[in-house]
Write an enzyme that holds these catalytic residues in place. Structure first.
Site, PDB file in Angstrom:
ATOM      1  N   ASP A   1       0.806  -1.231   0.000  1.00 25.10           N
ATOM      2  CA  ASP A   1       0.000   0.000   0.000  1.00 25.10           C
ATOM      3  C   ASP A   1       0.831   1.270   0.000  1.00 25.10           C
ATOM      4  O   ASP A   1       0.441   2.297   0.559  1.00 25.10           O
ATOM      5  CB  ASP A   1      -0.964   0.012   1.213  1.00 25.10           C
ATOM      6  CG  ASP A   1      -1.847  -1.215   1.229  1.00 25.10           C
ATOM      7  OD1 ASP A   1      -2.191  -1.697   0.147  1.00 25.10           O
ATOM      8  OD2 ASP A   1      -2.183  -1.687   2.328  1.00 25.10           O
TER       9      ASP A   1
ATOM     10  N   LYS B   1       1.831   2.086  -5.115  1.00 25.71           N
ATOM     11  CA  LYS B   1       2.417   1.533  -6.355  1.00 25.71           C
ATOM     12  C   LYS B   1       1.520   1.847  -7.548  1.00 25.71           C
ATOM     13  O   LYS B   1       1.999   2.204  -8.625  1.00 25.71           O
ATOM     14  CB  LYS B   1       2.591   0.002  -6.225  1.00 25.71           C
ATOM     15  CG  LYS B   1       3.553  -0.412  -5.134  1.00 25.71           C
ATOM     16  CD  LYS B   1       3.647  -1.911  -4.997  1.00 25.71           C
ATOM     17  CE  LYS B   1       2.448  -2.572  -4.362  1.00 25.71           C
ATOM     18  NZ  LYS B   1       2.207  -2.239  -2.959  1.00 25.71           N
TER      19      LYS B   1
ATOM     20  N   GLY C   1      -4.449  -4.427  -3.696  1.00 28.00           N
ATOM     21  CA  GLY C   1      -5.445  -3.391  -3.991  1.00 28.00           C
ATOM     22  C   GLY C   1      -4.687  -2.148  -4.390  1.00 28.00           C
ATOM     23  O   GLY C   1      -4.018  -1.532  -3.563  1.00 28.00           O
ATOM     24  N   HIS C   2      -4.713  -1.825  -5.683  1.00 28.65           N
ATOM     25  CA  HIS C   2      -3.939  -0.687  -6.189  1.00 28.65           C
ATOM     26  C   HIS C   2      -4.904   0.412  -6.624  1.00 28.65           C
ATOM     27  O   HIS C   2      -5.696   0.225  -7.537  1.00 28.65           O
ATOM     28  CB  HIS C   2      -3.047  -1.129  -7.361  1.00 28.65           C
ATOM     29  CG  HIS C   2      -2.059  -2.189  -6.959  1.00 28.65           C
ATOM     30  ND1 HIS C   2      -1.278  -2.865  -7.844  1.00 28.65           N
ATOM     31  CD2 HIS C   2      -1.731  -2.678  -5.734  1.00 28.65           C
ATOM     32  CE1 HIS C   2      -0.511  -3.728  -7.190  1.00 28.65           C
ATOM     33  NE2 HIS C   2      -0.771  -3.637  -5.905  1.00 28.65           N
TER      34      HIS C   2
ATOM     35  N   THR D   1      -5.717 -11.605   4.064  1.00 29.24           N
ATOM     36  CA  THR D   1      -6.836 -10.913   3.416  1.00 29.24           C
ATOM     37  C   THR D   1      -8.007 -11.872   3.164  1.00 29.24           C
ATOM     38  O   THR D   1      -9.017 -11.477   2.607  1.00 29.24           O
ATOM     39  CB  THR D   1      -6.395 -10.318   2.066  1.00 29.24           C
ATOM     40  OG1 THR D   1      -5.878 -11.378   1.259  1.00 29.24           O
ATOM     41  CG2 THR D   1      -5.331  -9.251   2.245  1.00 29.24           C
TER      42      THR D   1
ATOM     43  N   ARG E   1       1.786 -29.385  -6.282  1.00 31.10           N
ATOM     44  CA  ARG E   1       1.544 -29.877  -7.648  1.00 31.10           C
ATOM     45  C   ARG E   1       0.143 -30.431  -7.880  1.00 31.10           C
ATOM     46  O   ARG E   1      -0.076 -31.284  -8.710  1.00 31.10           O
ATOM     47  CB  ARG E   1       2.610 -30.913  -8.061  1.00 31.10           C
ATOM     48  CG  ARG E   1       3.969 -30.265  -8.203  1.00 31.10           C
ATOM     49  CD  ARG E   1       5.080 -31.208  -7.895  1.00 31.10           C
ATOM     50  NE  ARG E   1       5.002 -31.696  -6.535  1.00 31.10           N
ATOM     51  CZ  ARG E   1       5.787 -32.626  -6.039  1.00 31.10           C
ATOM     52  NH1 ARG E   1       6.701 -33.192  -6.793  1.00 31.10           N
ATOM     53  NH2 ARG E   1       5.672 -33.013  -4.785  1.00 31.10           N
TER      54      ARG E   1
ATOM     55  N   GLN F   1       1.978  -6.435  -3.348  1.00 34.16           N
ATOM     56  CA  GLN F   1       2.508  -6.624  -1.996  1.00 34.16           C
ATOM     57  C   GLN F   1       3.837  -5.866  -1.876  1.00 34.16           C
ATOM     58  O   GLN F   1       4.007  -4.865  -2.535  1.00 34.16           O
ATOM     59  CB  GLN F   1       2.664  -8.121  -1.642  1.00 34.16           C
ATOM     60  CG  GLN F   1       1.346  -8.846  -1.429  1.00 34.16           C
ATOM     61  CD  GLN F   1       0.595  -9.178  -2.684  1.00 34.16           C
ATOM     62  OE1 GLN F   1       1.143  -9.795  -3.574  1.00 34.16           O
ATOM     63  NE2 GLN F   1      -0.648  -8.784  -2.770  1.00 34.16           N
TER      64      GLN F   1
ATOM     65  N   ASP G   1       2.648  15.111   0.884  1.00 34.05           N
ATOM     66  CA  ASP G   1       1.618  16.064   1.328  1.00 34.05           C
ATOM     67  C   ASP G   1       1.080  15.686   2.704  1.00 34.05           C
ATOM     68  O   ASP G   1       0.859  16.541   3.558  1.00 34.05           O
ATOM     69  CB  ASP G   1       0.466  16.114   0.311  1.00 34.05           C
ATOM     70  CG  ASP G   1      -0.122  14.733   0.018  1.00 34.05           C
ATOM     71  OD1 ASP G   1       0.668  13.794  -0.182  1.00 34.05           O
ATOM     72  OD2 ASP G   1      -1.362  14.591   0.003  1.00 34.05           O
TER      73      ASP G   1
HETATM   74  P1  GDP Z   1      -0.693   0.229  -3.558  1.00 39.15           P
HETATM   75  O1  GDP Z   1      -1.301  -1.043  -3.074  1.00 39.15           O
HETATM   76  O2  GDP Z   1       0.775   0.288  -3.304  1.00 39.15           O
HETATM   77  O3  GDP Z   1      -1.017   0.535  -5.001  1.00 39.15           O
HETATM   78  O4  GDP Z   1      -1.339   1.407  -2.689  1.00 39.15           O
HETATM   79  P2  GDP Z   1      -2.898   1.571  -2.273  1.00 39.15           P
HETATM   80  O5  GDP Z   1      -3.636   2.029  -3.467  1.00 39.15           O
HETATM   81  O6  GDP Z   1      -3.386   0.369  -1.566  1.00 39.15           O
HETATM   82  O7  GDP Z   1      -2.776   2.712  -1.169  1.00 39.15           O
HETATM   83  C1  GDP Z   1      -2.223   3.944  -1.451  1.00 39.15           C
HETATM   84  C2  GDP Z   1      -3.246   5.029  -1.102  1.00 39.15           C
HETATM   85  O8  GDP Z   1      -2.609   6.273  -1.072  1.00 39.15           O
HETATM   86  C3  GDP Z   1      -4.368   5.171  -2.125  1.00 39.15           C
HETATM   87  O9  GDP Z   1      -5.538   5.552  -1.456  1.00 39.15           O
HETATM   88  C4  GDP Z   1      -3.869   6.303  -3.039  1.00 39.15           C
HETATM   89  O10 GDP Z   1      -4.930   7.009  -3.683  1.00 39.15           O
HETATM   90  C5  GDP Z   1      -3.172   7.183  -2.038  1.00 39.15           C
HETATM   91  N1  GDP Z   1      -2.032   7.943  -2.553  1.00 39.15           N
HETATM   92  C6  GDP Z   1      -1.027   7.530  -3.370  1.00 39.15           C
HETATM   93  N2  GDP Z   1      -0.093   8.488  -3.492  1.00 39.15           N
HETATM   94  C7  GDP Z   1      -0.496   9.529  -2.718  1.00 39.15           C
HETATM   95  C8  GDP Z   1       0.078  10.797  -2.399  1.00 39.15           C
HETATM   96  O11 GDP Z   1       1.156  11.170  -2.845  1.00 39.15           O
HETATM   97  N3  GDP Z   1      -0.645  11.601  -1.547  1.00 39.15           N
HETATM   98  C9  GDP Z   1      -1.846  11.217  -1.033  1.00 39.15           C
HETATM   99  N4  GDP Z   1      -2.470  12.036  -0.207  1.00 39.15           N
HETATM  100  N5  GDP Z   1      -2.412  10.030  -1.318  1.00 39.15           N
HETATM  101  C10 GDP Z   1      -1.736   9.186  -2.139  1.00 39.15           C
HETATM  102  P1  IMO Z   2      -0.793  -4.305  -2.198  1.00 37.07           P
HETATM  103  O1  IMO Z   2      -0.373  -4.874  -3.535  1.00 37.07           O
HETATM  104  C1  IMO Z   2      -0.927  -4.636   2.150  1.00 37.07           C
HETATM  105  C2  IMO Z   2      -0.803  -8.667   3.860  1.00 37.07           C
HETATM  106  C3  IMO Z   2      -2.076  -9.033   4.617  1.00 37.07           C
HETATM  107  C4  IMO Z   2      -1.495  -9.956   5.671  1.00 37.07           C
HETATM  108  C5  IMO Z   2      -0.401 -10.705   4.906  1.00 37.07           C
HETATM  109  C6  IMO Z   2      -0.831 -12.070   4.389  1.00 37.07           C
HETATM  110  O2  IMO Z   2      -2.087  -3.589  -2.223  1.00 37.07           O
HETATM  111  O3  IMO Z   2       0.324  -3.521  -1.593  1.00 37.07           O
HETATM  112  P2  IMO Z   2      -2.393 -12.844   2.376  1.00 37.07           P
HETATM  113  O4  IMO Z   2      -3.849 -12.578   2.129  1.00 37.07           O
HETATM  114  O5  IMO Z   2      -1.502 -12.346   1.307  1.00 37.07           O
HETATM  115  O6  IMO Z   2      -2.106 -14.272   2.732  1.00 37.07           O
HETATM  116  O7  IMO Z   2      -2.070 -11.972   3.709  1.00 37.07           O
HETATM  117  O8  IMO Z   2      -0.057  -9.871   3.800  1.00 37.07           O
HETATM  118  N1  IMO Z   2      -1.015  -8.215   2.467  1.00 37.07           N
HETATM  119  C7  IMO Z   2      -1.015  -6.918   2.101  1.00 37.07           C
HETATM  120  N2  IMO Z   2      -0.913  -5.797   2.833  1.00 37.07           N
HETATM  121  N3  IMO Z   2      -1.012  -4.553   0.805  1.00 37.07           N
HETATM  122  C8  IMO Z   2      -1.085  -5.675   0.049  1.00 37.07           C
HETATM  123  O9  IMO Z   2      -1.054  -5.630  -1.310  1.00 37.07           O
HETATM  124  C9  IMO Z   2      -1.128  -6.927   0.694  1.00 37.07           C
HETATM  125  N4  IMO Z   2      -1.226  -8.211   0.269  1.00 37.07           N
HETATM  126  C10 IMO Z   2      -1.142  -8.980   1.361  1.00 37.07           C
HETATM  127  O10 IMO Z   2      -2.687  -7.903   5.175  1.00 37.07           O
HETATM  128  O11 IMO Z   2      -0.856  -9.208   6.672  1.00 37.07           O
HETATM  129 MG    MG Z   3      -2.818  -1.705  -1.784  1.00 31.58          MG
END
Ligand code: GDP
Ligand code: IMO
Ligand code: MG
Length: 421
Positions: free
Chosen positions: A12, A15, A39-40, A127, A141, A220, A329
């Site tokens: 999170d 990315k 979740g991106h 998750t 396998r 991840q 920010d």
């Molecule tokens: P990912 O899994 O690495 O793609 O990240 P997520 O989407 O799960 O979480 C990142 C969160 O931060 C999302 O709600 C984005 O909209 C938000 N976000 C990303 N970059 C920025 C930033 O520079 N500033 C702010 N305020 N929010 C951001």
């Molecule tokens: P993105 O791509 C944040 C965490 C789960 C848990 C551990 C194992 O959005 O960055 P799993 O369901 O994979 O067996 O859970 O990994 N986890 C993440 N945390 N962002 C993710 O993906 C994650 N994918 C798995 O919360 O701690």
């Molecule tokens: Mg995410």
């Protein structure tokens, strides 16, 4: 050449946003590890898109979006995601799914939940998407690959697997699964997905030979890596650079830039050690300011200061060539900011990370303090425009790990980003 975007901490980091930018200049965007545990989020003109399986690069109509062999695919979720994208007016004609990717079946999801429940107070906080059990079957396998899923023999393999899982489910005191109902439902998903399934290995290599610009979207993150993360509080794949090669079938010589994404602070969802966590009003404030609630499960994220010891570890494992620092920010709304520049362990201070749980629980972060109050930086396009205290903060991060900052996130929208050439 393949450029790669990877998470450096616990996921999170934002990315999706960096991928969205880079995929505009790419002809192919690939997801190669994990599953719909990812979740991106991407915000375009105030509209929010959350991708779980389809590469975020699908928003570029000129790029092929590839789900490669290393991904575990929940067909139900993928069908939903395709439908949602179509409803939002996007074409999915450029989606390609590897024939070698493994399928997440309902028994994987059920077992994920049962095994978590049985851990009692020692839950991992997965998750509950069935990721661990699906990868278990792959390595044991007995997994079902996409080519089997869309093939004539699907019902035969599925029946055998469901019968075997039913033995385990009964032993856990759970009622048996209805094999016929599952096979019928999943055969329908197979029909929908069949046109997208192909040999992505050749697709990627043909593109490489044509010198196309390819982007790999990491899911991840480094500290969730099954080998290099804080085991057992990890996911069941290799989200680090090695997973990119195995998850696509490309060699190291084809890898170009490796961008490590981080936030100007840090967060973690699920259980596990986190030395710089602020389980106090600072963490609460960061959560509210940064809207730190999981995009897959909606869970509140644990928040804390940025940890340069862990970042140095991510630089080493992944061979990062550049950094993308998001949420500048958000951190800039605080008066004072702390940055972890070492771990005190007993009498020693170290900058070497270790995933040993006892080490992580025993060590105390050593902090440097920085001035906050960056003001409104959302429209800034150059590092030089940032207030001097923000520039100092970024400079210290760069100096510590010896990797240049290439992107700075100044807000959630697509255009809230500073790009350094
Ligand atoms: P990912 O899994 O690495 O793609 O990240 P997520 O989407 O799960 O979480 C990142 C969160 O931060 C999302 O709600 C984005 O909209 C938000 N976000 C990303 N970059 C920025 C930033 O520079 N500033 C702010 N305020 N929010 C951001
Ligand atoms: P993105 O791509 C944040 C965490 C789960 C848990 C551990 C194992 O959005 O960055 P799993 O369901 O994979 O067996 O859970 O990994 N986890 C993440 N945390 N962002 C993710 O993906 C994650 N994918 C798995 O919360 O701690
Ligand atoms: Mg995410």
């Amino acid at each position: 050449m393949i450029n790669v975007v990877l998470g450096t901490f616990f996921g999170d980091e934002g990315k999706g946003k960096v991928i969205d930018y880079l995929s505009q200049q790419s002809t192919m965007a690939i997801r190669c590890t994990g599953g719909n545990n990812a979740g991106h989020t991407i915000k375009v003109n105030g509209k929010k898109f959350a991708f779980h399986l389809i590469p975020s690069g699908i928003l570029n109509p000129n790029a092929k979006a590839v789900i490669a062999n290393g991904v575990v695919i929940d067909p139900k979720v993928l069908v939903q995601e395709i439908t949602q994208l179509k409803e939002a007016g996007f074409s999915v004609n450029n989606l390609y799914i590897s024939d070698k990717a493994h399928v997440i079946m309902p028994y994987h999801i059920l077992l994920d939940k049962i095994l978590e429940e049985r851990r009692g107070t020692e839950k991992l906080g997965t998750t509950a998407c069935g990721i661990g059990p699906a990868y278990c079957d792959k390595y044991e396998r007995s997994g079902i690959r996409m080519e089997d899923f869309i093939g004539d023999h699907f019902s035969k393999i599925a029946l055998r697997n469901i019968e075997n899982k039913n033995v385990i489910l009964e032993a856990f005191g759970h009622e048996k699964l209805d094999a016929n109902a599952i096979i019928q439902e999943y055969s329908e998903y197979a029909n929908i997905l069949k046109p997208y399934v192909t040999d992505t290995f050749s697709l990627i290599h043909d593109a490489l030979e044509k010198d196309e610009k390819i982007l790999c979207e990491g899911a991840q993150a480094t500290l969730l890596d099954i080998d290099h993360g804080t085991y057992p509080y990890v996911t069941s794949s290799n989200p680090t650079i090695g997973g990119i090669c195995a998850g696509t079938g490309v060699g190291a010589k084809d890898i170009g830039q490796v961008i490590g994404v981080l936030k100007a602070y840090s967060s973690r969802v699920g259980a596990g050690p986190y030395p710089t966590e602020q389980d106090n009003e600072i963490g609460d404030k960061l959560r509210e300011l940064g809207h730190e609630y999981g995009s897959t499960t909606g869970r509140p994220r644990r928040c804390g200061w940025l940890d340069l010891v862990a970042l140095k570890y991510a630089v080493r494992i992944n061979g990062l060539t550049g950094l993308a620092i998001n949420h500048l920010d958000t951190i800039g709304k605080l008066d004072r900011i702390k940055l972890c520049v070492g771990y005190q362990h007993g009498q020693d201070i170290t900058t070497n990370y270790s995933t040993n749980l006892k080490f992580l629980n025993d060590c105390l972060p050593v902090y440097e303090e920085f001035e906050g109050n960056f003001g409104d930086i959302s429209g800034m396009k150059q590092i030089m425009e940032l207030p001097i205290q923000a520039q100092r903060y970024l400079k210290r991060i760069e100096e510590f790990v010896g990797v240049p900052v290439r992107f700075v996130g100044t807000g959630p929208e697509r255009e809230n980003m500073i790009v350094r050439g």
